[in-house]
Design a protein around this motif. Structure first.
Motif, PDB file in Angstrom:
ATOM      1  N   ALA A   1      -8.104  11.445 -11.275  1.00 60.50           N
ATOM      2  CA  ALA A   1      -7.962  10.052 -11.994  1.00 60.50           C
ATOM      3  C   ALA A   1      -6.899   9.357 -11.133  1.00 60.50           C
ATOM      4  O   ALA A   1      -7.185   7.832 -11.081  1.00 60.50           O
ATOM      5  N   GLY A   2      -5.557   9.762 -11.048  1.00 56.89           N
ATOM      6  CA  GLY A   2      -4.875   9.047 -10.208  1.00 56.89           C
ATOM      7  C   GLY A   2      -5.391   8.640  -8.973  1.00 56.89           C
ATOM      8  O   GLY A   2      -4.992   7.603  -8.266  1.00 56.89           O
ATOM      9  N   ILE A   3      -5.842   9.468  -8.067  1.00 57.13           N
ATOM     10  CA  ILE A   3      -6.507   9.201  -6.890  1.00 57.13           C
ATOM     11  C   ILE A   3      -7.512   8.131  -7.075  1.00 57.13           C
ATOM     12  O   ILE A   3      -7.575   6.919  -6.184  1.00 57.13           O
ATOM     13  N   ILE A   4      -8.587   7.945  -8.202  1.00 60.48           N
ATOM     14  CA  ILE A   4      -9.469   7.063  -8.041  1.00 60.48           C
ATOM     15  C   ILE A   4      -8.758   5.705  -8.599  1.00 60.48           C
ATOM     16  O   ILE A   4      -9.173   4.685  -7.874  1.00 60.48           O
ATOM     17  N   ALA A   5      -7.545   5.702  -9.391  1.00 57.56           N
ATOM     18  CA  ALA A   5      -7.152   4.550  -9.592  1.00 57.56           C
ATOM     19  C   ALA A   5      -6.305   4.092  -8.303  1.00 57.56           C
ATOM     20  O   ALA A   5      -6.447   2.532  -8.069  1.00 57.56           O
ATOM     21  N   ARG A   6      -5.855   4.785  -7.576  1.00 58.83           N
ATOM     22  CA  ARG A   6      -5.018   4.278  -6.500  1.00 58.83           C
ATOM     23  C   ARG A   6      -5.983   3.653  -5.375  1.00 58.83           C
ATOM     24  O   ARG A   6      -5.786   2.577  -4.589  1.00 58.83           O
ATOM     25  N   SER A   7      -7.025   4.442  -5.186  1.00 64.20           N
ATOM     26  CA  SER A   7      -8.188   4.365  -4.093  1.00 64.20           C
ATOM     27  C   SER A   7      -8.829   2.844  -4.683  1.00 64.20           C
ATOM     28  O   SER A   7      -9.355   2.197  -3.472  1.00 64.20           O
ATOM     29  N   GLY A   8      -8.918   2.635  -5.765  1.00 65.11           N
ATOM     30  CA  GLY A   8      -9.721   1.316  -6.286  1.00 65.11           C
ATOM     31  C   GLY A   8      -8.861   0.240  -5.942  1.00 65.11           C
ATOM     32  O   GLY A   8      -9.145  -0.941  -5.562  1.00 65.11           O
ATOM     33  N   PHE A   9      -7.253   0.309  -6.248  1.00 62.33           N
ATOM     34  CA  PHE A   9      -6.549  -0.990  -5.746  1.00 62.33           C
ATOM     35  C   PHE A   9      -6.649  -1.078  -4.470  1.00 62.33           C
ATOM     36  O   PHE A   9      -6.696  -2.235  -4.010  1.00 62.33           O
ATOM     37  N   THR A  10      -6.714  -0.143  -3.408  1.00 63.72           N
ATOM     38  CA  THR A  10      -6.649  -0.089  -2.184  1.00 63.72           C
ATOM     39  C   THR A  10      -7.887  -1.080  -1.543  1.00 63.72           C
ATOM     40  O   THR A  10      -7.938  -1.829  -0.836  1.00 63.72           O
TER      41      THR A  10
END
Length: 404
Positions: A78-87
């Protein structure tokens, strides 16, 4: 305040990631453009690899059986998806503003021409512009600085964790700000320091790119809503004498109608540039906000702090887009009232019945407000912000109650 002053900070933000002023359209061949924008190309490649590395690491986490037996795999994913979405948002915004640079420069040129005509016509227009933009320039500036500061704090947290661990145990476990895949061991040797710098710089560019896009949208929305309000003031004087409260000459109805048509064309052009991207932001941000909320309910310590900063950053971004998009709708709703306040019922000022009847289509058209759309799905208004985030809060609440 001049027209260029309203975009001064936004231009600085764009130059920070290698882009030129938004007032300058492209010219020359493709090769010449690449040579003159090498810094911008380098930033785009950096953001692309940042996103690519996060996606690769996500695939590794979700497909490797070793991770399946470890606790916290759901939170990590979930953390990776959130950060990659922001990127992803930052990368798309940079590319969209670059792709539509000529259209954006054309809109700015026309808005500047209208600004100069209205300011030269009467001092009250200049005062009206300064009142309208005095706050929005400060707000967009502070919002951009806050966004970058939140991401910077996210980058500093691993340094604090390593420092505390060193003081308490005498040993230090190396930690990177982001979980990105590299074709080498990023933790060992001097690679760690180089990779840490790369991740901090690329994440800062993501924050700057998001801030530049948001500031440009908000300022264009305020420029459009301000000129619509000035149009309403012109309609309010359409029948009054020259000795009215505004001390301005009575406008011609045909000129007012042409001005309204031009403003609708500006709105259409702004929608062309920002509509698709805001749709992706609204759709993706709902997923990212829910994931971040779930992580905050299951995490503690520095992880909760980091994702809370991400949560606030994206929430503020959507709020400002919706708030200033709502300004356009509110200003267009005032057109009908302005016509009614124009003393149309005064025979000595209003002329014949035929002229008064010509005001009716303007009132009818004003019943359909001018609204910027996130593609063809969501109006960019404050109501959209409230409804979308109400659903997100419900998802987070039920996730917390179910202990997901």
């Amino acid at each position: 305040m001049d027209f260029e002053d309203t975009f001064a900070f936004t231009i600085k933000v764009q130059k920070a990631y290698g882009s030129r002023s938004c007032f300058e359209p492209y010219s020359g061949t493709v090769l010449m453009l690449i040579r003159s924008h090498l810094a911008f190309v380098a930033v785009v490649l950096m953001l692309f690899y940042h996103l690519f590395g996060e996606v690769c690491y996500l695939v590794k986490v979700t497909t490797n059986k070793q991770f399946e037996t470890e606790t916290g795999m759901v939170e990590e994913s979930a953390g990776i998806i959130a950060r990659s979405g922001f990127t992803l948002f930052g990368l798309i915004k940079v590319l969209v503003l670059a792709y539509d640079r000529n259209l954006l420069a054309d809109i700015l040129g026309k808005l500047r021409t209208n600004w100069m005509k209205q300011v030269q016509l009467n001092r009250s227009c200049r005062d009206f512009y300064e009142r309208s933009f005095g706050s929005v320039v400060k707000i967009t500036t502070y919002a951009a600085i806050t966004n970058v500061a939140m991401v910077s704090l996210f980058n500093i947290v691993p340094i604090l964790e390593m420092t505390i661990e060193t003081i308490q145990t005498g040993n230090c476990t190396r930690i990177l700000p982001y979980t990105i895949w590299y074709p080498f061991d990023a933790i060992s040797g001097w690679w760690f320091y180089l990779v840490y710098i790369f991740e901090v710089v690329s994440a800062s560019f993501v924050a700057v790119a998001n801030s530049g896009f948001n500031s440009m949208f908000c300022l264009l929305a305020v420029h459009l809503s301000t000129q619509i309000r000035l149009l309403g003031r012109s309609l309010e004087r359409i029948i009054r004498t020259e000795a009215d409260a505004y001390k301005m000459p009575r406008p011609n109805l045909a000129d007012v109608v042409r001005c309204h048509e031009e403003l609708l064309e500006y709105k259409k052009a702004i929608g062309t540039i920002f509509g698709g991207t805001t749709f992706l932001v609204f759709a993706g941000a709902s997923i990212v906000i829910c994931l971040q909320g779930i992580i905050m309910t299951t995490s503690s310590g520095t992880d909760a702090i980091k994702f809370f900063l991400f949560f606030v950053s994206i929430l503020l971004e959507i709020f400002f887009l919706c708030y200033y998009g709502d300004e356009i709708m509110q200003s267009s709703n005032e057109i009908g009232s302005a016509v009614y306040r124009s003393l149309w019922y005064e025979v000595e000022h209003g002329g014949d019945a035929r002229f008064r009847k010509s005001l009716i289509p303007i009132i009818v058209r004003s019943q359909k407000p001018v609204v910027l759309m996130a593609w063809l799905f969501w109006p960019i208004t404050i109501n959209t912000f409230g409804m979308a985030n109400f659903k997100n809060i419900l998802v987070i609440f039920f996730a917390f109650k179910c202990d997901l």
